[in-house]
Structures are given as structure tokens and as C-alpha cells.
Design a protein around this motif. Structure first.
Motif, PDB file in Angstrom:
ATOM      1  N   SER A   3       2.254   4.712  12.600  1.00 15.95           N
ATOM      2  CA  SER A   3       1.103   4.254  11.835  1.00 15.95           C
ATOM      3  C   SER A   3       1.427   4.155  10.354  1.00 15.95           C
ATOM      4  O   SER A   3       0.928   3.285   9.651  1.00 15.95           O
ATOM      5  CB  SER A   3      -0.077   5.208  12.044  1.00 15.95           C
ATOM      6  OG  SER A   3       0.260   6.519  11.651  1.00 15.95           O
ATOM      7  N   THR A   4       2.303   5.045   9.830  1.00 15.11           N
ATOM      8  CA  THR A   4       2.644   4.973   8.415  1.00 15.11           C
ATOM      9  C   THR A   4       3.421   3.701   8.102  1.00 15.11           C
ATOM     10  O   THR A   4       3.250   3.093   7.053  1.00 15.11           O
ATOM     11  CB  THR A   4       3.476   6.201   7.988  1.00 15.11           C
ATOM     12  OG1 THR A   4       4.626   6.299   8.837  1.00 15.11           O
ATOM     13  CG2 THR A   4       2.671   7.468   8.103  1.00 15.11           C
ATOM     14  N   HIS A   5       4.287   3.287   9.032  1.00 15.21           N
ATOM     15  CA  HIS A   5       5.059   2.075   8.814  1.00 15.21           C
ATOM     16  C   HIS A   5       4.224   0.823   9.028  1.00 15.21           C
ATOM     17  O   HIS A   5       4.680  -0.276   8.744  1.00 15.21           O
ATOM     18  CB  HIS A   5       6.281   2.048   9.734  1.00 15.21           C
ATOM     19  CG  HIS A   5       7.315   3.062   9.348  1.00 15.21           C
ATOM     20  ND1 HIS A   5       8.149   3.660  10.262  1.00 15.21           N
ATOM     21  CD2 HIS A   5       7.646   3.592   8.146  1.00 15.21           C
ATOM     22  CE1 HIS A   5       8.946   4.514   9.646  1.00 15.21           C
ATOM     23  NE2 HIS A   5       8.661   4.489   8.358  1.00 15.21           N
ATOM     24  N   ALA A   6       3.005   0.965   9.548  1.00 18.71           N
ATOM     25  CA  ALA A   6       2.122  -0.177   9.739  1.00 18.71           C
ATOM     26  C   ALA A   6       1.357  -0.499   8.466  1.00 18.71           C
ATOM     27  O   ALA A   6       0.604  -1.456   8.415  1.00 18.71           O
ATOM     28  CB  ALA A   6       1.138   0.089  10.868  1.00 18.71           C
ATOM     29  N   PHE A  65       6.245  -2.133  -2.870  1.00 20.20           N
ATOM     30  CA  PHE A  65       5.034  -2.940  -2.731  1.00 20.20           C
ATOM     31  C   PHE A  65       5.353  -4.403  -3.003  1.00 20.20           C
ATOM     32  O   PHE A  65       6.396  -4.744  -3.569  1.00 20.20           O
ATOM     33  CB  PHE A  65       3.942  -2.442  -3.685  1.00 20.20           C
ATOM     34  CG  PHE A  65       4.280  -2.601  -5.147  1.00 20.20           C
ATOM     35  CD1 PHE A  65       3.807  -3.682  -5.882  1.00 20.20           C
ATOM     36  CD2 PHE A  65       5.080  -1.673  -5.810  1.00 20.20           C
ATOM     37  CE1 PHE A  65       4.118  -3.839  -7.223  1.00 20.20           C
ATOM     38  CE2 PHE A  65       5.397  -1.813  -7.157  1.00 20.20           C
ATOM     39  CZ  PHE A  65       4.920  -2.898  -7.859  1.00 20.20           C
ATOM     40  N   GLY A  66       4.426  -5.279  -2.589  1.00 25.83           N
ATOM     41  CA  GLY A  66       4.548  -6.700  -2.868  1.00 25.83           C
ATOM     42  C   GLY A  66       3.583  -7.091  -3.960  1.00 25.83           C
ATOM     43  O   GLY A  66       2.508  -6.501  -4.090  1.00 25.83           O
ATOM     44  N   CYS A  67       3.965  -8.081  -4.745  1.00 22.29           N
ATOM     45  CA  CYS A  67       3.161  -8.452  -5.907  1.00 22.29           C
ATOM     46  C   CYS A  67       3.189  -9.963  -6.099  1.00 22.29           C
ATOM     47  O   CYS A  67       4.258 -10.564  -6.180  1.00 22.29           O
ATOM     48  CB  CYS A  67       3.729  -7.743  -7.140  1.00 22.29           C
ATOM     49  SG  CYS A  67       2.695  -7.829  -8.595  1.00 22.29           S
ATOM     50  N   THR A  68       2.011 -10.586  -6.166  1.00 25.40           N
ATOM     51  CA  THR A  68       1.940 -12.023  -6.422  1.00 25.40           C
ATOM     52  C   THR A  68       1.908 -12.281  -7.920  1.00 25.40           C
ATOM     53  O   THR A  68       1.505 -11.431  -8.711  1.00 25.40           O
ATOM     54  CB  THR A  68       0.697 -12.666  -5.805  1.00 25.40           C
ATOM     55  OG1 THR A  68      -0.441 -12.421  -6.653  1.00 25.40           O
ATOM     56  CG2 THR A  68       0.425 -12.145  -4.415  1.00 25.40           C
ATOM     57  N   GLY A 239      -3.685 -13.320  -0.834  1.00 18.25           N
ATOM     58  CA  GLY A 239      -2.552 -12.994  -1.700  1.00 18.25           C
ATOM     59  C   GLY A 239      -2.082 -11.569  -1.519  1.00 18.25           C
ATOM     60  O   GLY A 239      -0.881 -11.304  -1.433  1.00 18.25           O
ATOM     61  N   ILE A 240      -3.034 -10.636  -1.461  1.00 19.41           N
ATOM     62  CA  ILE A 240      -2.697  -9.225  -1.283  1.00 19.41           C
ATOM     63  C   ILE A 240      -1.991  -9.008   0.070  1.00 19.41           C
ATOM     64  O   ILE A 240      -0.968  -8.335   0.152  1.00 19.41           O
ATOM     65  CB  ILE A 240      -3.959  -8.353  -1.374  1.00 19.41           C
ATOM     66  CG1 ILE A 240      -4.510  -8.376  -2.812  1.00 19.41           C
ATOM     67  CG2 ILE A 240      -3.693  -6.917  -0.940  1.00 19.41           C
ATOM     68  CD1 ILE A 240      -5.829  -7.652  -2.983  1.00 19.41           C
ATOM     69  N   ILE A 241      -2.551  -9.614   1.119  1.00 20.61           N
ATOM     70  CA  ILE A 241      -1.987  -9.446   2.463  1.00 20.61           C
ATOM     71  C   ILE A 241      -0.597 -10.060   2.540  1.00 20.61           C
ATOM     72  O   ILE A 241       0.351  -9.458   3.055  1.00 20.61           O
ATOM     73  CB  ILE A 241      -2.924 -10.061   3.519  1.00 20.61           C
ATOM     74  CG1 ILE A 241      -4.239  -9.276   3.578  1.00 20.61           C
ATOM     75  CG2 ILE A 241      -2.266 -10.091   4.893  1.00 20.61           C
ATOM     76  CD1 ILE A 241      -5.335  -9.944   4.400  1.00 20.61           C
ATOM     77  N   GLY A 242      -0.436 -11.272   1.999  1.00 13.25           N
ATOM     78  CA  GLY A 242       0.859 -11.940   2.041  1.00 13.25           C
ATOM     79  C   GLY A 242       1.924 -11.197   1.255  1.00 13.25           C
ATOM     80  O   GLY A 242       3.081 -11.095   1.683  1.00 13.25           O
ATOM     81  N   LEU A 246       5.422  -9.721   2.881  1.00 12.46           N
ATOM     82  CA  LEU A 246       6.744 -10.105   2.420  1.00 12.46           C
ATOM     83  C   LEU A 246       7.551  -8.912   1.929  1.00 12.46           C
ATOM     84  O   LEU A 246       8.763  -8.821   2.145  1.00 12.46           O
ATOM     85  CB  LEU A 246       6.606 -11.142   1.300  1.00 12.46           C
ATOM     86  CG  LEU A 246       6.187 -12.549   1.762  1.00 12.46           C
ATOM     87  CD1 LEU A 246       5.726 -13.391   0.585  1.00 12.46           C
ATOM     88  CD2 LEU A 246       7.329 -13.235   2.497  1.00 12.46           C
ATOM     89  N   ALA A 247       6.883  -7.968   1.286  1.00 10.95           N
ATOM     90  CA  ALA A 247       7.577  -6.774   0.798  1.00 10.95           C
ATOM     91  C   ALA A 247       8.081  -5.907   1.955  1.00 10.95           C
ATOM     92  O   ALA A 247       9.121  -5.260   1.845  1.00 10.95           O
ATOM     93  CB  ALA A 247       6.648  -5.954  -0.096  1.00 10.95           C
ATOM     94  N   HIS A 248       7.349  -5.955   3.059  1.00 13.20           N
ATOM     95  CA  HIS A 248       7.733  -5.158   4.214  1.00 13.20           C
ATOM     96  C   HIS A 248       8.929  -5.772   4.931  1.00 13.20           C
ATOM     97  O   HIS A 248       9.662  -5.083   5.668  1.00 13.20           O
ATOM     98  CB  HIS A 248       6.553  -5.001   5.172  1.00 13.20           C
ATOM     99  CG  HIS A 248       6.740  -3.942   6.206  1.00 13.20           C
ATOM    100  ND1 HIS A 248       7.141  -4.216   7.492  1.00 13.20           N
ATOM    101  CD2 HIS A 248       6.616  -2.591   6.147  1.00 13.20           C
ATOM    102  CE1 HIS A 248       7.228  -3.096   8.177  1.00 13.20           C
ATOM    103  NE2 HIS A 248       6.916  -2.087   7.381  1.00 13.20           N
ATOM    104  N   GLY A 249       9.134  -7.064   4.706  1.00 11.95           N
ATOM    105  CA  GLY A 249      10.304  -7.738   5.244  1.00 11.95           C
ATOM    106  C   GLY A 249      10.197  -8.135   6.680  1.00 11.95           C
ATOM    107  O   GLY A 249      11.180  -8.456   7.341  1.00 11.95           O
TER     108      GLY A 249
END
Length: 249
Positions: A3-6, A65-68, A239-242, A246-249
Motif C-alpha cells: 500500500s505504501t508503494h501505491a 515527487f513529480g512536479c508540473t 496535472g497532480i495525478i500525471g 511519471l515520478a513513480h516511473g
């Protein structure tokens, strides 16, 4: 996957506000209410990075984290700057974010992030084996091209020259408001734009995002495309979800 990796985290940097939240990467939705902080003025890289750090701290998020960002982004370097300080041009923004926040950051064009989210969890989720064009209509025109589920980054189709004009200067939602166009008049502008793009890339689906996606039924009857045209499904959260995806790869 545990769950943490989700869970991932996405930040959406805009000219007026910076928003962020943890994201459920299995379900493609925010895992908590997003936090929004006004974009600092002047919106220099250091000042914006500090605000990003505040949002991460708000959730006690310590991982990558991912950032737009509203710019062309090449390998973490912001090559342009739309509605933000010009100090971002050719800035190693990923390095600034890493240094200021203390976390690794994947930086991505804002329309590209929205496109990835729509392709995975939104209006294009059933088109993993085709070419999807996501167009965001707002102050400008953002674009994302996703081919068989893979992003083709930094397409910048809002800046195509059409009839001697930069496309977004005539067909963005801001042009509709500035020139007080009715839905039919603006639909004619969009018709010209979408026809031009269709003839360049021949997509299997066009997804329209931005605020006017909520008013799809008002302008879409005035646009005729050979490609199926649908409104975005994730709206302001794309944007937040995308970025988190992408950051998760």
C-alpha cells in the motif's frame, strides 16, 4: 505492490497557484484533499521551490515527487517560462527543487502531465493501443501526445502557425474571452485549429482539457473533426495525478 508503494505525490505549479497532494497510483485519484498556496511573486525558482517544500511538509512527504511546470522541460531543465519569472529559462529546475526541498523531483511540462493522467485513468483510458492527443484550452493551448501509452514530450502544438497567427492567440479560451466570441464563433476557431493538427499527427482520439472542458456541450456542436473529440475526465486534478505517475516511473 504494498500500500505504501501505491502512493505517489504530485505538485502542479501554475502562474497563480501551486497545488499538491498524495496520489493513489492504483486508482488514479487524490489520496487526500489537495493543498493550494498562491504562487510567490516574483515567482523565481528559489521562491517557488520553497513553496513546493511547504506543500510537501504539509503532508510530511519525504520521498521523491513529480512536479508540473508551464514550460518546455528537457531532462529537468526548464527551457521556456509562461506566466512565471524569466529566471526559469534554461534553469536546472530539478536540481533547484532537490536542493531546496531535500527530495528528488521529476519535472514535467504541465500539459504532458495532464495527458499522461488522462491516458491512464481519464477520458483516454480505453485507448492504450492508439495515438491520443490531449489539448488543454486556457490562457494558452497546451498539448500532450501519448502513443500506445507512452508520452512524446514537449509537443507545444499551441504554438503552431495557422493562417499567419500563433494558434493559441486565436483559439485559446483567453482569446474567446478577450474578443467576446460566442460559442459558435469560437467553435469556428477551434475547427480550424483541430483540422490543422489532425492533418499533422492523425490521432485516434482528441481529449480536450482546461476549464472549458466543463462546457463541452456548449462549443463542441460547432466543431466537426474526423477524430472522436471528448472532454477530459480528471479536470483540475490531472496535472497532480500525471506528475505523480511519471515520478513513480
Amino acid at each position: 505492490m504494498s500500500s505504501t508503494h501505491a502512493l505517489g505525490f504530485g505538485i502542479d505549479i501554475g502562474g497563480s497557484g501551486i497545488k499538491g497532494a498524495p496520489v493513489d497510483l492504483h486508482k488514479g485519484r487524490l489520496a487526500a484533499d489537495r493543498v493550494r498556496i498562491p504562487t510567490p511573486q516574483p515567482s523565481t525558482p528559489e521562491a517557488v521551490a520553497e513553496t513546493v517544500g511547504q506543500i510537501l511538509d504539509e503532508f510530511d512527504w519525504r520521498d521523491s515527487f513529480g512536479c508540473t511546470f508551464p514550460a518546455v522541460v528537457q531532462h529537468g531543465v526548464t527551457r521556456t517560462a509562461a506566466n512565471v519569472d524569466r529566471a526559469w529559462i534554461d534553469c536546472d529546475a530539478a536540481a533547484v527543487l532537490r536542493r531546496v526541498t531535500g527530495r528528488d523531483a521529476l519535472l514535467v511540462n504541465d500539459a504532458d502531465a495532464a495527458g499522461v493522467a488522462e491516458a491512464e485513468f481519464g477520458a483516454a483510458a480505453d485507448h492504450h493501443h492508439g495515438l491520443v492527443l490531449v489539448v488543454t484550452l486556457g490562457t494558452g493551448i497546451g498539448s500532450a501526445l501519448v502513443n500506445h501509452g507512452k508520452l512524446v514530450p514537449n509537443t507545444e502544438f499551441g504554438h503552431l502557425e495557422i493562417d499567419g497567427f500563433d494558434a493559441e492567440s486565436r483559439a485559446a479560451d483567453s482569446a474567446r474571452e478577450r474578443e467576446d466570441l460566442d460559442w459558435e464563433e469560437w467553435g469556428g476557431r477551434l475547427q480550424r485549429y483541430f483540422t490543422h493538427v489532425e492533418n499533422l499527427v492523425w490521432p485516434d482520439l482528441i481529449v480536450v482539457g482546461g476549464g472549458v472542458s466543463k462546457k463541452f456541450e456548449k462549443w463542441s456542436p460547432h466543431v466537426r473533426t474526423r477524430t472522436q473529440l471528448v472532454p477530459a475526465g480528471l479536470l483540475n486534478e490531472a496535472g497532480i495525478i500525471g506528475a505523480a505517475l511519471l515520478a513513480h516511473g
